[in-house]
Motif scaffolding. Structure first.
Motif, PDB file in Angstrom:
ATOM      1  N   SER A 276      45.936  55.254  46.486  1.00  8.84           N
ATOM      2  CA  SER A 276      46.034  54.314  47.712  1.00  8.84           C
ATOM      3  C   SER A 276      47.578  54.397  48.178  1.00  8.84           C
ATOM      4  N   SER A 320      44.347  48.881  48.795  1.00  8.08           N
ATOM      5  CA  SER A 320      43.734  49.006  47.462  1.00  8.08           C
ATOM      6  C   SER A 320      42.137  48.979  47.701  1.00  8.08           C
ATOM      7  N   SER A 322      39.990  48.773  45.167  1.00 10.53           N
ATOM      8  CA  SER A 322      39.232  47.680  44.683  1.00 10.53           C
ATOM      9  C   SER A 322      39.604  46.122  45.108  1.00 10.53           C
ATOM     10  N   THR A 325      44.122  45.302  42.080  1.00  7.79           N
ATOM     11  CA  THR A 325      45.215  45.977  41.683  1.00  7.79           C
ATOM     12  C   THR A 325      46.283  45.135  41.487  1.00  7.79           C
ATOM     13  N   ALA A 576      41.838  53.370  34.222  1.00  8.70           N
ATOM     14  CA  ALA A 576      40.733  52.345  34.554  1.00  8.70           C
ATOM     15  C   ALA A 576      40.771  52.349  36.205  1.00  8.70           C
TER      16      ALA A 576
HETATM   17  C1  BG6 Z   1      43.897  53.390  39.131  1.00  8.10           C
HETATM   18  C2  BG6 Z   1      42.890  54.182  39.439  1.00  8.10           C
HETATM   19  O1  BG6 Z   1      43.658  52.468  38.256  1.00  8.10           O
HETATM   20  O2  BG6 Z   1      44.531  52.361  40.313  1.00  8.10           O
HETATM   21  C3  BG6 Z   1      43.291  55.029  40.719  1.00  8.10           C
HETATM   22  O3  BG6 Z   1      42.494  54.872  38.490  1.00  8.10           O
HETATM   23  C4  BG6 Z   1      43.696  54.343  42.041  1.00  8.10           C
HETATM   24  O4  BG6 Z   1      41.982  55.715  41.013  1.00  8.10           O
HETATM   25  C5  BG6 Z   1      44.952  52.924  41.598  1.00  8.10           C
HETATM   26  O5  BG6 Z   1      44.118  54.877  43.030  1.00  8.10           O
HETATM   27  C6  BG6 Z   1      44.782  52.254  42.575  1.00  8.10           C
HETATM   28  O6  BG6 Z   1      43.884  51.403  42.835  1.00  8.10           O
HETATM   29  P1  BG6 Z   1      43.413  50.582  44.009  1.00  8.10           P
HETATM   30  O7  BG6 Z   1      41.879  49.847  43.803  1.00  8.10           O
HETATM   31  O8  BG6 Z   1      44.302  49.621  44.150  1.00  8.10           O
HETATM   32  O9  BG6 Z   1      43.331  51.400  45.161  1.00  8.10           O
END
Ligand code: BG6
Length: 582
Positions: A276, A320, A322, A325, A576
Motif C-alpha cells: 500500500s 490499507s 485490509s 494495519t 500475515a
Molecule cells: C502485510 C501484507 O502484512 O501488510 C502486505 O503481507 C501488505 O501484502 C501490508 O501490503 C499492508 O497491508 P494493508 O492491509 O494495510 O494494505
C-alpha cells in the motif's frame, strides 16, 4: 463459497411464506438459526462482501420487496441504485438496508404482472452495473430464477436438482454438469428442469463437464489463489473505476468527498505500509504532477515517530487493503487528534480504518486471499489515478482535453492487462531461467520507481529470494558494486524522455556481466541488442499507467519463480495478510 471471503451471510426459501435467515459472521453461525423441519423445495443463499452499506444483519442478503413476495440475492454493483431508490420511495416503497441490492426486489414488485420472467426482463433494462442475481417468489415455491451481467453465474445440472451459483465449488458436491450463463441470459430452474431465456426467447446452451476437484475449483483451476488474483486484475480495475467516470461529461464522481475542500489543503501526507505504501508513492506523484498540491508518501511506522510533520491545514490519506494495519491506523488516529482531516483508501467495508477516517474510498478488488498483495495494489493505483484527476479538476489545474485523454487511457487498462496475462508462458520461461539466482535488483525511474520496489517486494514475499528495488539513477552510487553474472537486474524502460539515459545505465550493468531483463513497450525493437531478455508490454497514452502493466509482468515473474522453488505461495512463511499489532 466461504473460501472467497465474506463478512455476513443469509438464506431464504418458500415454506408457505418466504422465510429468511441472515447474520454477520460465519455460515456456521447462520446454520444454527435455521429450523430443521421445513418442507422447502427451493432456496437462495449469499455470502456477502460488503460494497454498499456496512456488514450488518440488515444489510446482509437476501432482500425482500414490500409485500415479502420476492426475495433476492446479488453479487455485483448496481451503479444507478440511488436514483432508482429515490424513484421507488416516491411510490411509497420502504427500504430497510443501505445496500444497492435492495432496489432489485422492489423493482421486480413494480414490474410484476404475474409473469416473473417478464418482470426480471424489464428490471434488467432499468438497472446499470454488474450483477449475478437469483430470485425466489412466494407464488412459485419450487422455482428459482437467475440473471447475470458481468458477474459470474453458473447453472449446475444434478439428479432431481438444479443449482445456480457464483462459482463451481458450490455446485461440485452435487453435480459436475454445468452451463456458464452469458450476460443478459435469464434462467428458471425447478428440481426437474431448467429453461434459459434471452430477450424473452427460450434458448439452448451447451452443457459442460467439470473435471476439477473442490480444492482446485475454489481457485477456478488456478494452482494458487495468488495466481487467480493476478488474473482477476482486469475485472478488478473495471469494478474499481465503475461508477466513477461520467463518460459523457468527463466528470469524475467522488460523492464521498463532497465536503472535502481540497483547494484549502496545504499539503497531502500519504500514510501506508507494505504494498500500500508503494501504491501511495505512485499516487503521490500523480496528485503532485496534476494538481500541484505538495504530496508526500511516508511509511506509517515512520510518520508515527514524526507527528509534527502534519498540521491542521493538511490532508492525511491512509491506504490499507485490509483497513486493519496497526501502524496505518495509528497515523489516522494521530491525525484526527491533531485536527487533521483524514481520507482512507481501503478494500474492506466495516474495517477499523473506515470507522476512524473522516472520508473513505473503497477499492473493489473483492476478498484477497493470497498474503502478497496483487489485485488490491493495482486497484489502489487505479482509484488513486482518478482521485488525482478529481483533485486537479477541483483545483482547476488541468485542461479539459487532458481530462479526456486520461479517462481514455484508464479505460484501456483492463484490455492491456489481458495482453500481459496472455504472455504468462513467456514470463514463466524467464522465471525458470533465473529461479536459482540468490540476489536481484529491480530498477525504475519516476513513477516506475515504486513499481521496482513493489516488484522486489513480491519476489521477497513469495520466493524468499533477496531483492532490492532502486532508482535507476542510484545504481552508480553503490549497488553497482554488487553486480556480477549471478545478480540479475530487472529494468523498467518505457520509451520516454529517459530512454537513452536508461539504456546507457544498462550498458554499464552489462559491462559487469550482470544479466539484464528489460520490460519495455511492444514497439521497442532495439532493446534485444542491449539486454539478455525482454518482456514487452502494450504502450498506453498516459505513461503513468504503464505502472499497471509493468507490475502484472513482475507479479507473474515472482509467482513462477516461487512456484519453481515450490514455495507456499498463498501463505508465505513469517508473513500475515495484515499486521494488526504494532
Ligand atoms: C502485510 C501484507 O502484512 O501488510 C502486505 O503481507 C501488505 O501484502 C501490508 O501490503 C499492508 O497491508 P494493508 O492491509 O494495510 O494494505
Amino acid at each position: 463459497m466461504e473460501y472467497r471471503g465474506y463478512d455476513s451471510a443469509g438464506i431464504s426459501f418458500v415454506n408457505e411464506k418466504i422465510e429468511i435467515y441472515k447474520n454477520t459472521g460465519f455460515v456456521s453461525d447462520l446454520i444454527k438459526k435455521i429450523p430443521k423441519n421445513h418442507e422447502a423445495k427451493n432456496g437462495i443463499g449469499h455470502t456477502r462482501w460488503a460494497t454498499h452499506g456496512k456488514p450488518t444483519e440488515k444489510n446482509a442478503h437476501p432482500h425482500l420487496d414490500c409485500n415479502e413476495e420476492v426475495s433476492v440475492v446479488h453479487n455485483g454493483i448496481i451503479e444507478n441504485y440511488l436514483d432508482l431508490k429515490e424513484e421507488l420511495q416516491k411510490k411509497n416503497h420502504k427500504f430497510i438496508s443501505d445496500t444497492d441490492t435492495e432496489v432489485i426486489p422492489h423493482l421486480i414488485e413494480e414490474n410484476n404482472n404475474g409473469d416473473i420472467i417478464k418482470a426480471i426482463n424489464k428490471v434488467i433494462k432499468i438497472i446499470k452495473g454488474s450483477y449475478a442475481i437469483t430470485v425466489i417468489s412466494k407464488n412459485n415455491p419450487s422455482e428459482v430464477y437467475g440473471v447475470r451481467m458481468k458477474s459470474p453465474l453458473i447453472l449446475g445440472i444434478g439428479k432431481n436438482e438444479h443449482i445456480l451459483a457464483s462459482d463451481v465449488p458450490a455446485i461440485l458436491p452435487y453435480a459436475n454438469k454445468v452451463i456458464y450463463l452469458e450476460d443478459g441470459e435469464i434462467v428458471r430452474i425447478t428440481p426437474d428442469e431448467y429453461n434459459i431465456f434471452k430477450n424473452g426467447e427460450k434458448i439452448n446452451k451447451e452443457v459442460q463437464e467439470i473435471e476439477w476437484n473442490i480444492k482446485s475449483a475454489e481457485k477456478s483451476g488456478y494452482k494458487h489463489f495468488t495466481l487467480k488474483e493476478i488474473h482477476e486484475q482486469p475485472r478488478v480495475i473495471r469494478d474499481t473505476i465503475s461508477g466513477r467516470i461520467d463518460e459523457v461529461t468527463g466528470k469524475i464522481i467522488f460523492n464521498e468527498l463532497n465536503n472535502l475542500k481540497i483547494h484549502d489543503r496545504n499539503k497531502i501526507v500519504i500514510s501506508a505500509m507494505g504494498s500500500s505504501l508503494y501504491a501511495g508513492m505512485i499516487i503521490e506523484r500523480l496528485i503532485e504532477e496534476q494538481s500541484g498540491i505538495y504530496t508526500k508518501a511516508v511509511s506509517a511506522s515512520e510518520l508515527i515517530s514524526f507527528e509534527n510533520q502534519i498540521n491542521t491545514a493538511d490532508l492525511v490519506i491512509a491506504i490499507s487493503q485490509s483497513g486493519e494495519t496497526a501502524d496505518t491506523l495509528e497515523t489516522v488516529k494521530m491525525a484526527r487528534e491533531a485536527g487533521v482531516p483524514t481520507l482512507a483508501i481501503t478494500n474492506v467495508l466495516g474495517s477499523n480504518i473506515e470507522r476512524e477516517a473522516d472520508y473513505v474510498l473503497f477499492t473493489r478488488a473483492g476478498p484477497e486471499i493470497g498474503v502478497a498483495a496483487t489485485k488490491s495494489f493495482t486497484a489502489q493505483i487505479a482509484l488513486g489515478y482518478l482521485l488525482a484527476l478529481y483533485f486537479s479538476i477541483e483545483t482547476k489545474t488541468i485542461e479539459p482535453n487532458k481530462i479526456k485523454q486520461k479517462l481514455k487511457s484508464i479505460l484501456q487498462v483492463p484490455r492491456g492487462m489481458m495482453k500481459i496475462l496472455g504472455k504468462k508462458e513467456r514470463i514463466a520461461e524467464l522465471a525458470k531461467k533465473y529461479h536459482k539466482e540468490k540476489d536481484f535488483f529491480y530498477m525504475g525511474r519516476g513513477v516506475n520507481l515504486p513499481i521496482a520496489l513493489e516488484g522486489a517486494l513480491k519476489l521477497k514475499e513469495i520466493s524468499y529470494i533477496h531483492a532490492e528495488g532502486i532508482a535507476s539513477g542510484d545504481l552508480k552510487h553503490g549497488p553497482l558494486a554488487l553486480l556480477d553474472r549471478n545478480v540479475p537486474v530487472i529494468s523498467l524502460i518505457p520509451i520516454d524522455k529517459f530512454y537513452r539515459r536508461n539504456t546507457s545505465t544498462i550498458k554499464q550493468i552489462k559491462a559487469r556481466d550482470a544479466p539484464v531483463i528489460a520490460i519495455t513497450y511492444d514497439r521497442d525493437k532495439e532493446m534485444e541488442k542491449f539486454v539478455d531478455d525482454v518482456i514487452r508490454i502494450p504502450e498506453i497514452e498516459d505513461e503513468d499507467l504503464s505502472t499497471l502493466y509493468n507490475i502484472v509482468a513482475l507479479q507473474l515473474f515472482s509467482y513462477y519463480i516461487a512456484d519453481y522453488l515450490k514455495r507456499d505461495i498463498d501463505k508465505p512463511r513469517n508473513l500475515a495478510k495484515s499486521v494488526t499489532v504494532e
